[in-house]
Scaffold this motif. Structure first.
Motif, short mmCIF file in Angstrom:
data_model
loop_
_atom_site.label_atom_id
_atom_site.label_comp_id
_atom_site.label_asym_id
_atom_site.label_seq_id
_atom_site.Cartn_x
_atom_site.Cartn_y
_atom_site.Cartn_z
N ALA A 85 0.64 -1.22 0.06
CA ALA A 85 0.14 0.13 0.09
C ALA A 85 0.94 1.25 0.08
N PRO A 86 1.98 1.45 0.88
CA PRO A 86 2.74 2.43 0.95
C PRO A 86 3.53 2.90 -0.49
N VAL A 87 3.80 1.69 -0.77
CA VAL A 87 4.53 1.70 -2.23
C VAL A 87 3.73 2.07 -3.54
N LEU A 88 2.48 1.67 -3.62
CA LEU A 88 1.55 2.34 -4.26
C LEU A 88 1.28 3.39 -4.29
N VAL A 99 2.74 7.49 -15.36
CA VAL A 99 1.88 6.18 -15.25
C VAL A 99 0.47 6.20 -14.50
N ILE A 100 -0.46 5.53 -14.89
CA ILE A 100 -1.82 5.64 -14.22
C ILE A 100 -1.80 4.42 -13.43
N LEU A 120 -5.45 -15.00 -7.30
CA LEU A 120 -4.62 -14.76 -5.88
C LEU A 120 -4.52 -13.36 -5.72
N ILE A 121 -4.44 -12.72 -4.52
CA ILE A 121 -4.31 -11.31 -4.38
C ILE A 121 -2.83 -11.27 -3.49
N PRO A 122 -2.11 -10.05 -3.93
CA PRO A 122 -2.26 -9.21 -4.90
C PRO A 122 -1.94 -9.72 -6.27
N THR A 123 -2.71 -9.27 -7.10
CA THR A 123 -2.49 -9.38 -8.69
C THR A 123 -2.32 -7.97 -9.41
N GLN A 124 -1.20 -7.76 -10.17
CA GLN A 124 -0.98 -6.63 -10.87
C GLN A 124 -1.34 -6.88 -12.29
N VAL A 125 -1.88 -5.86 -13.12
CA VAL A 125 -2.18 -6.04 -14.30
C VAL A 125 -1.45 -4.95 -14.98
N PHE A 126 -0.71 -5.04 -16.04
CA PHE A 126 -0.04 -4.24 -16.75
C PHE A 126 -0.42 -3.77 -18.21
N ILE A 127 -0.59 -2.55 -18.54
CA ILE A 127 -0.99 -2.26 -19.77
C ILE A 127 -0.22 -1.12 -20.35
N ASP A 168 10.83 -3.34 -8.00
CA ASP A 168 10.16 -4.23 -9.00
C ASP A 168 9.41 -3.39 -10.03
N PHE A 169 8.61 -2.53 -9.61
CA PHE A 169 7.65 -1.66 -10.17
C PHE A 169 8.67 -0.66 -11.26
N LEU A 170 9.75 -0.21 -10.62
CA LEU A 170 10.50 0.75 -11.41
C LEU A 170 11.31 0.00 -12.68
N MET A 171 11.65 -1.46 -12.39
CA MET A 171 12.14 -2.06 -13.35
C MET A 171 11.14 -2.24 -14.48
N ILE A 172 9.99 -2.47 -14.03
CA ILE A 172 8.79 -2.55 -15.36
C ILE A 172 8.53 -1.26 -15.85
N PHE A 173 8.55 -0.28 -15.18
CA PHE A 173 8.21 0.95 -15.80
C PHE A 173 9.46 1.45 -16.69
N ASP A 174 10.55 0.96 -16.37
CA ASP A 174 11.68 1.27 -17.30
C ASP A 174 11.49 0.55 -18.61
N ALA A 175 11.09 -0.80 -18.37
CA ALA A 175 10.90 -1.63 -19.65
C ALA A 175 9.59 -1.17 -20.46
#
Length: 179
Positions: A85-88, A99-100, A120-127, A168-175
């Motif tokens: 939660a605090p990361v998001l 990024v939205i 299962l949760i949490p699950t993140q969907v990437f668009i 983890d998020f930052l690596m995906i954002f970069d990609a």
């Protein structure tokens, strides 16, 4: 003679006034056209950029901004979700307009998870910014799952299951090409 001078001034002032009004309207119209699509600004006051989702997700509206989208399906009472939660929240503030980022509490709003591959949760969907599921060269490098249609093999979802760190998020954002 006095009347003739008055007419000359009116013949000059009326066209000048018309040109000023038309120019002012043109400037006003062109400054309004430079706003983001659909006249909605990108920023913290825009509900499309609020983190928490309590109503149906309008993916077409979100995709219209041309930004990558991350939807985290979790719950306020799930331990890994609480840790994320605090990361998001921090990422949503830091990457506003780039990024939205959305969070859907699937225990409170089960209907909002319908149609998404959530086991299962949490699950993140990437668009991606192009409005299509994020498709990195090496999905396994990010521990991503990809779902394709059986008949055409078209990619329909890219997800990650489990908790994610800011890195983890930052690596995906970069990609995803986020600057």
């Amino acid at each position: 003679m006095l009347n003739a001078n008055k007419n000359i001034w009116l013949k000059i002032l009326i066209p000048v006034a018309i040109v000023c009004v038309v120019g002012g309207l043109w400037i006003l119209k062109n400054t309004q056209d430079s706003e983001p699509e659909k006249g909605v600004s990108v920023g913290s006051n825009n509900p499309d950029f609020a983190l928490d989702v309590t109503d149906e997700l309008d993916l077409d509206q979100l995709k219209s901004y041309g930004l990558p989208i991350v939807i985290d399906f979790g719950a306020d009472s799930c331990l890994p979700c609480k840790e994320m939660a605090p990361v998001l929240k921090a990422l949503n503030e830091e990457y506003q307009g780039k990024v939205i980022i959305k969070f859907v509490d699937v225990w409170k709003y089960q209907e909002l998870a319908q149609g998404y591959p959530i086991s299962l949760i949490p699950t993140q969907v990437f668009i991606g910014a192009d409005g299509k599921p994020f498709n990195p060269e090496n999905p396994s490098a990010f521990s991503l799952n990809q779902y394709v249609t059986k008949d055409t093999g078209e990619l329909v979802f890219t997800t990650h299951e489990g908790g994610m760190t800011k890195n983890d998020f930052l690596m995906i954002f970069d990609a995803m090409g986020v600057q």
